[in-house]
Scaffold this active site. Structure first.
Site, PDB file in Angstrom:
ATOM      1  N   HIS B  12       0.833  -1.130  -0.102  1.00  0.00           N
ATOM      2  CA  HIS B  12      -0.031   0.073  -0.054  1.00  0.00           C
ATOM      3  C   HIS B  12       0.886   1.372  -0.142  1.00  0.00           C
ATOM      4  O   HIS B  12       0.567   2.349   0.436  1.00  0.00           O
ATOM      5  CB  HIS B  12      -1.035  -0.055   1.088  1.00  0.00           C
ATOM      6  CG  HIS B  12      -0.318  -0.151   2.463  1.00  0.00           C
ATOM      7  ND1 HIS B  12      -1.041  -1.078   3.450  1.00  0.00           N
ATOM      8  CD2 HIS B  12       0.674   0.336   3.211  1.00  0.00           C
ATOM      9  CE1 HIS B  12      -0.010  -0.685   4.520  1.00  0.00           C
ATOM     10  NE2 HIS B  12       0.841   0.168   4.419  1.00  0.00           N
ATOM     11  N   HIS B  59      -0.898   4.845   9.484  1.00  0.00           N
ATOM     12  CA  HIS B  59       0.675   5.322   9.397  1.00  0.00           C
ATOM     13  C   HIS B  59       0.325   6.901  10.096  1.00  0.00           C
ATOM     14  O   HIS B  59       1.428   7.638   9.664  1.00  0.00           O
ATOM     15  CB  HIS B  59       1.148   5.562   8.139  1.00  0.00           C
ATOM     16  CG  HIS B  59       1.230   4.136   7.377  1.00  0.00           C
ATOM     17  ND1 HIS B  59      -0.028   3.802   6.745  1.00  0.00           N
ATOM     18  CD2 HIS B  59       2.182   3.490   7.098  1.00  0.00           C
ATOM     19  CE1 HIS B  59       0.245   2.668   6.227  1.00  0.00           C
ATOM     20  NE2 HIS B  59       1.472   2.191   6.247  1.00  0.00           N
ATOM     21  N   HIS B 195      10.315  -3.926   3.855  1.00  0.00           N
ATOM     22  CA  HIS B 195      11.110  -2.613   3.705  1.00  0.00           C
ATOM     23  C   HIS B 195      11.339  -2.033   4.974  1.00  0.00           C
ATOM     24  O   HIS B 195      10.801  -2.537   6.037  1.00  0.00           O
ATOM     25  CB  HIS B 195      10.235  -1.986   2.957  1.00  0.00           C
ATOM     26  CG  HIS B 195       8.680  -1.395   3.243  1.00  0.00           C
ATOM     27  ND1 HIS B 195       7.828  -2.204   4.067  1.00  0.00           N
ATOM     28  CD2 HIS B 195       8.286  -0.143   4.011  1.00  0.00           C
ATOM     29  CE1 HIS B 195       7.038  -1.853   4.560  1.00  0.00           C
ATOM     30  NE2 HIS B 195       6.842  -0.598   4.406  1.00  0.00           N
ATOM     31  N   GLU B 242       4.489  -4.909   8.671  1.00  0.00           N
ATOM     32  CA  GLU B 242       3.195  -4.748   8.130  1.00  0.00           C
ATOM     33  C   GLU B 242       2.621  -6.337   7.633  1.00  0.00           C
ATOM     34  O   GLU B 242       1.413  -6.478   7.369  1.00  0.00           O
ATOM     35  CB  GLU B 242       2.971  -3.784   7.010  1.00  0.00           C
ATOM     36  CG  GLU B 242       3.051  -2.351   7.432  1.00  0.00           C
ATOM     37  CD  GLU B 242       3.377  -1.480   6.416  1.00  0.00           C
ATOM     38  OE1 GLU B 242       3.227  -0.318   6.382  1.00  0.00           O
ATOM     39  OE2 GLU B 242       3.701  -1.906   5.191  1.00  0.00           O
TER      40      GLU B 242
END
Lengths: 119, 282
Positions: B12, B59, B195, B242
Protein backbone atom coordinates in the site's frame (compact mmCIF):
# COMPACT_ATOMS: atom_id res chain seq x y z
CA UNK A 1 5.08 -15.59 32.10
CA UNK A 2 8.16 -13.71 30.97
CA UNK A 3 8.27 -12.27 27.48
CA UNK A 4 10.66 -13.85 24.99
CA UNK A 5 14.15 -12.48 25.75
CA UNK A 6 14.78 -12.00 22.03
CA UNK A 7 11.82 -9.66 21.84
CA UNK A 8 13.13 -7.53 24.68
CA UNK A 9 16.80 -7.32 23.78
CA UNK A 10 16.96 -7.20 20.03
CA UNK A 11 20.04 -5.56 18.66
CA UNK A 12 19.55 -5.12 14.95
CA UNK A 13 22.30 -2.94 13.49
CA UNK A 14 21.07 0.31 11.96
CA UNK A 15 17.61 -0.18 13.43
CA UNK A 16 15.91 1.61 16.33
CA UNK A 17 13.01 -0.27 17.85
CA UNK A 18 10.33 2.37 18.41
CA UNK A 19 9.06 1.18 21.78
CA UNK A 20 7.59 2.87 24.84
CA UNK A 21 10.93 4.39 25.78
CA UNK A 22 11.38 6.01 22.36
CA UNK A 23 7.71 6.97 22.21
CA UNK A 24 8.03 8.89 25.49
CA UNK A 25 11.28 10.57 24.47
CA UNK A 26 9.96 11.58 21.06
CA UNK A 27 6.42 12.54 22.02
CA UNK A 28 6.71 16.31 21.40
CA UNK A 29 8.60 15.87 18.13
CA UNK A 30 6.16 13.26 16.83
CA UNK A 31 3.18 15.34 17.93
CA UNK A 32 4.52 18.29 15.96
CA UNK A 33 5.01 16.09 12.90
CA UNK A 34 1.50 14.63 13.31
CA UNK A 35 0.14 18.19 13.21
CA UNK A 36 1.56 18.50 9.68
CA UNK A 37 -1.38 16.46 8.39
CA UNK A 38 -3.09 19.85 8.24
CA UNK A 39 -2.16 22.30 5.45
CA UNK A 40 -2.87 25.19 7.79
CA UNK A 41 -0.35 23.86 10.31
CA UNK A 42 2.27 23.28 7.62
CA UNK A 43 1.90 26.92 6.57
CA UNK A 44 2.15 28.11 10.17
CA UNK A 45 5.34 26.08 10.66
CA UNK A 46 6.93 27.46 7.49
CA UNK A 47 6.18 31.04 8.54
CA UNK A 48 8.20 30.58 11.76
CA UNK A 49 9.73 27.16 12.47
CA UNK A 50 11.32 28.28 15.75
CA UNK A 51 8.01 29.50 17.16
CA UNK A 52 6.40 26.24 16.05
CA UNK A 53 9.08 24.18 17.87
CA UNK A 54 8.32 26.13 21.06
CA UNK A 55 4.57 25.73 20.60
CA UNK A 56 5.01 21.94 20.58
CA UNK A 57 7.57 21.94 23.40
CA UNK A 58 10.46 20.37 21.48
CA UNK A 59 13.66 19.58 23.42
CA UNK A 60 16.87 21.24 22.26
CA UNK A 61 18.20 18.13 20.47
CA UNK A 62 14.86 17.78 18.67
CA UNK A 63 14.93 21.42 17.56
CA UNK A 64 18.49 21.11 16.30
CA UNK A 65 17.75 17.88 14.42
CA UNK A 66 14.82 19.63 12.72
CA UNK A 67 16.89 22.70 11.85
CA UNK A 68 19.49 20.40 10.30
CA UNK A 69 16.79 18.23 8.66
CA UNK A 70 18.91 15.37 9.99
CA UNK A 71 16.75 12.25 9.99
CA UNK A 72 19.14 10.05 12.02
CA UNK A 73 19.33 12.76 14.71
CA UNK A 74 15.54 13.03 14.69
CA UNK A 75 15.28 9.26 15.22
CA UNK A 76 17.85 9.41 18.02
CA UNK A 77 15.68 12.13 19.61
CA UNK A 78 12.70 9.77 19.59
CA UNK A 79 11.23 10.49 16.16
CA UNK A 80 9.10 7.81 14.52
CA UNK A 81 9.57 7.49 10.77
CA UNK A 82 5.83 7.51 9.99
CA UNK A 83 5.50 10.97 11.56
CA UNK A 84 8.91 12.17 10.36
CA UNK A 85 7.74 11.41 6.82
CA UNK A 86 5.27 14.27 7.22
CA UNK A 87 8.13 16.60 8.17
CA UNK A 88 10.06 15.36 5.13
CA UNK A 89 6.98 16.02 2.99
CA UNK A 90 7.10 19.73 3.83
CA UNK A 91 10.55 19.87 2.23
CA UNK A 92 9.44 17.63 -0.66
CA UNK A 93 11.88 14.92 0.34
CA UNK A 94 10.89 11.46 -0.93
CA UNK A 95 11.51 8.27 1.06
CA UNK A 96 14.45 7.68 -1.28
CA UNK A 97 15.92 11.08 -0.38
CA UNK A 98 15.44 10.24 3.29
CA UNK A 99 17.00 6.80 2.83
CA UNK A 100 19.95 8.28 0.94
CA UNK A 101 20.57 10.82 3.69
CA UNK A 102 20.56 8.15 6.41
CA UNK A 103 22.90 5.82 4.53
CA UNK A 104 25.31 8.48 3.26
CA UNK A 105 24.50 7.99 -0.41
CA UNK A 106 23.14 10.14 -3.18
CA UNK A 107 19.49 9.55 -3.99
CA UNK A 108 20.53 7.95 -7.29
CA UNK A 109 22.90 5.55 -5.50
CA UNK A 110 20.16 4.68 -3.02
CA UNK A 111 17.69 3.95 -5.82
CA UNK A 112 20.29 1.72 -7.44
CA UNK A 113 20.72 -0.17 -4.15
CA UNK A 114 16.94 -0.74 -4.01
CA UNK A 115 16.92 -2.01 -7.56
CA UNK A 116 19.78 -4.43 -6.85
CA UNK A 117 17.73 -6.02 -4.05
CA UNK A 118 15.61 -7.53 -6.82
CA UNK A 119 18.55 -9.39 -8.42
CA UNK B 1 -25.80 -16.43 5.44
CA UNK B 2 -22.65 -14.50 4.70
CA UNK B 3 -19.88 -16.18 2.71
CA UNK B 4 -16.17 -15.39 2.50
CA UNK B 5 -15.14 -15.87 -1.11
CA UNK B 6 -11.46 -15.02 -0.92
CA UNK B 7 -8.57 -12.89 0.20
CA UNK B 8 -6.61 -10.16 -1.53
CA UNK B 9 -3.19 -8.91 -0.58
CA UNK B 10 -1.43 -5.81 -1.79
CA UNK B 11 1.33 -3.47 -0.78
CA UNK B 12 0.00 0.00 0.00
CA UNK B 13 2.95 2.27 -0.75
CA UNK B 14 2.03 6.00 -0.94
CA UNK B 15 4.00 6.44 -4.19
CA UNK B 16 1.49 4.05 -5.81
CA UNK B 17 -1.26 6.60 -5.07
CA UNK B 18 0.68 9.21 -7.01
CA UNK B 19 1.48 6.79 -9.83
CA UNK B 20 -2.24 5.99 -10.19
CA UNK B 21 -3.05 9.70 -10.18
CA UNK B 22 -0.47 10.27 -12.93
CA UNK B 23 -1.61 7.14 -14.86
CA UNK B 24 1.87 5.60 -15.00
CA UNK B 25 0.46 2.10 -15.69
CA UNK B 26 2.71 1.50 -18.72
CA UNK B 27 5.76 3.30 -17.37
CA UNK B 28 8.70 0.82 -17.34
CA UNK B 29 9.28 1.33 -13.61
CA UNK B 30 5.63 0.74 -12.68
CA UNK B 31 4.36 -1.74 -15.28
CA UNK B 32 5.63 -4.96 -13.62
CA UNK B 33 3.80 -3.91 -10.46
CA UNK B 34 0.52 -2.75 -12.02
CA UNK B 35 0.38 -5.85 -14.25
CA UNK B 36 -0.40 -7.93 -11.17
CA UNK B 37 -3.84 -6.39 -10.77
CA UNK B 38 -5.97 -6.86 -13.95
CA UNK B 39 -6.42 -10.65 -13.47
CA UNK B 40 -7.59 -10.01 -9.91
CA UNK B 41 -10.00 -7.32 -11.13
CA UNK B 42 -11.45 -9.87 -13.57
CA UNK B 43 -12.06 -12.26 -10.70
CA UNK B 44 -13.71 -9.45 -8.72
CA UNK B 45 -15.87 -8.52 -11.75
CA UNK B 46 -17.00 -12.11 -11.96
CA UNK B 47 -17.71 -12.64 -8.25
CA UNK B 48 -18.92 -9.15 -7.30
CA UNK B 49 -18.33 -9.08 -3.54
CA UNK B 50 -20.77 -6.97 -1.51
CA UNK B 51 -18.29 -6.22 1.24
CA UNK B 52 -14.52 -5.76 1.46
CA UNK B 53 -12.98 -6.07 4.92
CA UNK B 54 -9.88 -3.91 4.59
CA UNK B 55 -7.17 -4.88 7.09
CA UNK B 56 -4.43 -2.24 7.06
CA UNK B 57 -2.21 -0.32 9.42
CA UNK B 58 -2.66 3.37 10.04
CA UNK B 59 0.50 5.48 9.55
CA UNK B 60 -0.34 8.55 11.62
CA UNK B 61 -3.59 9.84 10.17
CA UNK B 62 -6.37 8.05 12.07
CA UNK B 63 -4.38 7.54 15.25
CA UNK B 64 -1.56 9.25 17.13
CA UNK B 65 0.63 8.06 20.00
CA UNK B 66 -1.72 9.67 22.56
CA UNK B 67 -4.07 6.70 22.13
CA UNK B 68 -2.76 3.78 20.12
CA UNK B 69 -5.18 0.88 19.69
CA UNK B 70 -3.60 -2.50 19.02
CA UNK B 71 -6.65 -3.55 16.99
CA UNK B 72 -9.25 -1.00 15.84
CA UNK B 73 -12.44 -1.71 13.90
CA UNK B 74 -14.39 0.94 11.98
CA UNK B 75 -18.09 1.28 12.78
CA UNK B 76 -19.04 4.21 10.59
CA UNK B 77 -21.43 4.78 7.69
CA UNK B 78 -18.52 6.23 5.71
CA UNK B 79 -14.77 6.61 6.00
CA UNK B 80 -13.08 9.83 5.00
CA UNK B 81 -9.67 9.99 3.38
CA UNK B 82 -7.78 13.06 4.57
CA UNK B 83 -4.63 15.05 3.93
CA UNK B 84 -1.59 13.06 5.09
CA UNK B 85 0.79 15.95 4.64
CA UNK B 86 2.69 15.00 1.50
CA UNK B 87 0.30 15.63 -1.33
CA UNK B 88 -1.38 12.37 -2.32
CA UNK B 89 -4.68 13.46 -3.92
CA UNK B 90 -7.55 13.12 -1.46
CA UNK B 91 -10.32 10.66 -2.38
CA UNK B 92 -14.06 10.79 -1.74
CA UNK B 93 -15.41 8.96 1.34
CA UNK B 94 -15.75 5.17 1.21
CA UNK B 95 -19.14 3.62 2.07
CA UNK B 96 -19.22 1.62 5.31
CA UNK B 97 -21.52 -1.08 6.66
CA UNK B 98 -22.19 -0.20 10.31
CA UNK B 99 -24.51 -3.15 10.86
CA UNK B 100 -21.81 -5.61 9.87
CA UNK B 101 -19.21 -3.60 11.80
CA UNK B 102 -21.13 -3.93 15.06
CA UNK B 103 -21.80 -7.59 14.39
CA UNK B 104 -18.04 -8.12 14.01
CA UNK B 105 -17.28 -6.06 17.12
CA UNK B 106 -19.82 -7.99 19.22
CA UNK B 107 -18.46 -11.31 18.02
CA UNK B 108 -14.78 -10.40 18.42
CA UNK B 109 -15.21 -9.15 21.98
CA UNK B 110 -17.31 -12.20 22.89
CA UNK B 111 -14.36 -14.17 21.54
CA UNK B 112 -12.06 -12.27 23.93
CA UNK B 113 -10.42 -9.93 21.40
CA UNK B 114 -10.54 -6.56 23.14
CA UNK B 115 -10.79 -4.21 20.21
CA UNK B 116 -11.33 -0.45 19.86
CA UNK B 117 -14.50 0.55 17.99
CA UNK B 118 -14.34 3.69 15.84
CA UNK B 119 -17.41 5.66 14.82
CA UNK B 120 -15.10 8.10 13.11
CA UNK B 121 -11.97 6.96 11.38
CA UNK B 122 -9.95 8.84 8.80
CA UNK B 123 -8.35 6.28 6.47
CA UNK B 124 -4.89 6.80 4.99
CA UNK B 125 -2.95 5.37 2.03
CA UNK B 126 -2.75 1.99 3.78
CA UNK B 127 -6.48 1.66 3.20
CA UNK B 128 -7.05 3.70 0.03
CA UNK B 129 -4.20 2.58 -2.26
CA UNK B 130 -5.26 -1.11 -2.36
CA UNK B 131 -8.88 -0.04 -2.89
CA UNK B 132 -7.77 2.00 -5.92
CA UNK B 133 -5.72 -0.91 -7.24
CA UNK B 134 -8.54 -3.46 -7.00
CA UNK B 135 -11.43 -1.09 -7.87
CA UNK B 136 -10.06 1.59 -10.21
CA UNK B 137 -11.61 4.97 -9.57
CA UNK B 138 -12.45 3.96 -5.99
CA UNK B 139 -14.63 4.83 -4.27
CA UNK B 140 -16.46 6.03 -7.41
CA UNK B 141 -16.51 2.62 -9.07
CA UNK B 142 -20.02 1.14 -9.58
CA UNK B 143 -18.79 -2.21 -8.23
CA UNK B 144 -17.25 -0.67 -5.08
CA UNK B 145 -18.17 -2.92 -2.14
CA UNK B 146 -19.13 -1.56 1.24
CA UNK B 147 -16.22 -1.72 3.62
CA UNK B 148 -15.20 -2.34 7.20
CA UNK B 149 -11.69 -1.06 7.95
CA UNK B 150 -9.63 -2.91 10.54
CA UNK B 151 -6.34 -1.35 11.61
CA UNK B 152 -3.59 -3.05 13.60
CA UNK B 153 -0.75 -1.18 15.29
CA UNK B 154 2.65 -1.46 13.65
CA UNK B 155 3.72 2.10 14.52
CA UNK B 156 4.85 1.49 18.08
CA UNK B 157 6.20 -1.62 19.81
CA UNK B 158 4.90 -3.79 21.33
CA UNK B 159 3.07 -4.82 18.17
CA UNK B 160 0.89 -7.96 18.04
CA UNK B 161 2.57 -11.32 17.54
CA UNK B 162 2.14 -13.23 14.28
CA UNK B 163 0.17 -15.84 16.16
CA UNK B 164 -2.18 -13.22 17.57
CA UNK B 165 -2.67 -11.81 14.09
CA UNK B 166 -3.57 -15.21 12.65
CA UNK B 167 -5.86 -15.93 15.60
CA UNK B 168 -7.52 -12.55 15.12
CA UNK B 169 -8.27 -13.57 11.54
CA UNK B 170 -9.77 -16.87 12.70
CA UNK B 171 -12.07 -15.05 15.12
CA UNK B 172 -12.95 -12.62 12.33
CA UNK B 173 -13.92 -15.57 10.14
CA UNK B 174 -16.28 -16.81 12.84
CA UNK B 175 -17.77 -13.32 13.13
CA UNK B 176 -18.28 -12.94 9.38
CA UNK B 177 -19.77 -16.38 8.82
CA UNK B 178 -22.33 -15.80 11.58
CA UNK B 179 -23.65 -12.60 9.96
CA UNK B 180 -27.26 -13.45 9.12
CA UNK B 181 -27.43 -11.82 5.69
CA UNK B 182 -26.59 -13.10 2.23
CA UNK B 183 -23.48 -11.07 1.55
CA UNK B 184 -20.35 -12.07 -0.31
CA UNK B 185 -17.20 -10.93 1.44
CA UNK B 186 -13.57 -10.50 0.43
CA UNK B 187 -10.91 -9.92 3.08
CA UNK B 188 -7.94 -7.71 2.23
CA UNK B 189 -4.55 -7.80 3.94
CA UNK B 190 -2.52 -4.76 2.92
CA UNK B 191 1.04 -3.60 3.50
CA UNK B 192 4.51 -5.06 3.27
CA UNK B 193 6.37 -6.82 2.13
CA UNK B 194 9.95 -6.26 3.30
CA UNK B 195 11.06 -2.66 3.69
CA UNK B 196 12.79 -0.36 6.10
CA UNK B 197 12.55 3.41 5.88
CA UNK B 198 14.49 4.43 8.98
CA UNK B 199 18.03 4.22 10.27
CA UNK B 200 21.34 3.23 8.70
CA UNK B 201 19.62 0.06 7.51
CA UNK B 202 17.14 2.08 5.38
CA UNK B 203 16.61 0.46 2.00
CA UNK B 204 16.73 -3.08 3.37
CA UNK B 205 14.69 -5.50 1.23
CA UNK B 206 14.72 -9.29 1.67
CA UNK B 207 13.57 -11.11 -1.44
CA UNK B 208 14.01 -14.68 -0.20
CA UNK B 209 12.15 -13.98 3.05
CA UNK B 210 9.27 -12.31 1.17
CA UNK B 211 9.03 -15.26 -1.21
CA UNK B 212 9.01 -17.70 1.68
CA UNK B 213 6.20 -15.71 3.34
CA UNK B 214 4.15 -15.64 0.11
CA UNK B 215 4.49 -19.40 -0.16
CA UNK B 216 3.82 -20.32 3.47
CA UNK B 217 0.86 -17.99 3.83
CA UNK B 218 -0.95 -20.18 1.33
CA UNK B 219 -0.05 -23.64 2.56
CA UNK B 220 1.21 -23.36 6.13
CA UNK B 221 0.38 -20.06 7.85
CA UNK B 222 0.76 -21.74 11.26
CA UNK B 223 4.48 -22.19 10.57
CA UNK B 224 4.84 -18.42 10.20
CA UNK B 225 3.57 -17.93 13.76
CA UNK B 226 6.93 -19.25 14.99
CA UNK B 227 8.60 -16.07 13.75
CA UNK B 228 9.08 -13.73 16.70
CA UNK B 229 8.35 -10.04 16.32
CA UNK B 230 11.99 -9.03 16.52
CA UNK B 231 12.90 -11.71 14.03
CA UNK B 232 10.25 -10.18 11.74
CA UNK B 233 11.89 -6.74 12.15
CA UNK B 234 15.27 -8.27 11.41
CA UNK B 235 14.19 -10.26 8.35
CA UNK B 236 11.43 -8.09 6.87
CA UNK B 237 12.76 -4.68 7.93
CA UNK B 238 11.33 -2.29 10.51
CA UNK B 239 8.22 -1.56 8.41
CA UNK B 240 8.01 -5.08 7.02
CA UNK B 241 6.10 -5.83 10.22
CA UNK B 242 3.05 -4.87 8.14
CA UNK B 243 3.03 -8.54 7.16
CA UNK B 244 0.86 -8.93 10.27
CA UNK B 245 -2.06 -7.67 8.13
CA UNK B 246 -1.53 -10.57 5.73
CA UNK B 247 -1.64 -12.99 8.66
CA UNK B 248 -4.93 -11.47 9.89
CA UNK B 249 -6.39 -11.77 6.39
CA UNK B 250 -5.20 -15.36 6.07
CA UNK B 251 -6.81 -16.42 9.34
CA UNK B 252 -10.19 -15.27 8.00
CA UNK B 253 -10.01 -17.52 4.94
CA UNK B 254 -10.19 -20.92 6.65
CA UNK B 255 -7.88 -23.90 6.29
CA UNK B 256 -7.79 -24.39 2.58
CA UNK B 257 -7.24 -21.73 -0.05
CA UNK B 258 -6.36 -21.81 -3.73
CA UNK B 259 -3.75 -19.28 -4.85
CA UNK B 260 -5.14 -17.94 -8.14
CA UNK B 261 -2.82 -14.98 -8.70
CA UNK B 262 0.58 -14.00 -7.39
CA UNK B 263 2.91 -11.14 -8.28
CA UNK B 264 6.10 -9.93 -6.62
CA UNK B 265 8.26 -7.04 -7.71
CA UNK B 266 11.32 -5.18 -6.37
CA UNK B 267 11.48 -2.28 -5.88
CA UNK B 268 8.40 -0.15 -5.67
CA UNK B 269 9.60 2.89 -3.81
CA UNK B 270 11.62 1.30 -0.94
CA UNK B 271 9.62 -1.91 -0.84
CA UNK B 272 9.34 -5.48 -2.05
CA UNK B 273 5.76 -5.36 -3.38
CA UNK B 274 3.57 -8.46 -3.14
CA UNK B 275 0.12 -9.04 -4.62
CA UNK B 276 -2.00 -12.17 -4.21
CA UNK B 277 -5.48 -13.51 -4.81
CA UNK B 278 -6.43 -16.45 -2.60
CA UNK B 279 -9.77 -18.11 -3.28
CA UNK B 280 -11.51 -19.93 -0.46
CA UNK B 281 -11.91 -23.61 -1.23
CA UNK B 282 -15.57 -24.59 -1.59
Amino acid sequence: MAAEPFDQHADIPGTTIFDGKQAMKGYALNKMCYSFNSAENRAEYLRDPEAYFVKYGLADDQKQACRDKNVLAMIAAGGNIYYLAKFAGIYKLSVQDVGAQQTGMTTEQFKEKLKRAGD
Amino acid sequence: MATIIGGLTSSHIPAVGNAIHNKLFDDPYWKPFFDGYPPIREWLDHHKPDVAINIYNDHGLGFFLDRMPTFAIGAAAEYRNEDEGWGIPKLDPFPGDPELSWHIIESMVADEFDITSCQELAVDHGFTVPMQLFWPGAPNNPAMPRTVPISANTVQHPIPTLKRALDFGKALRKALLSFPKDVKIVVMGTGGLSHQLDGQRAGFINKSFDQMCMEKIVTAPEELTHISRMELVEKAGAQGTEFLMWMMMRGALGDKVVPLEKNYHIPISNTGAGTMLLECAA
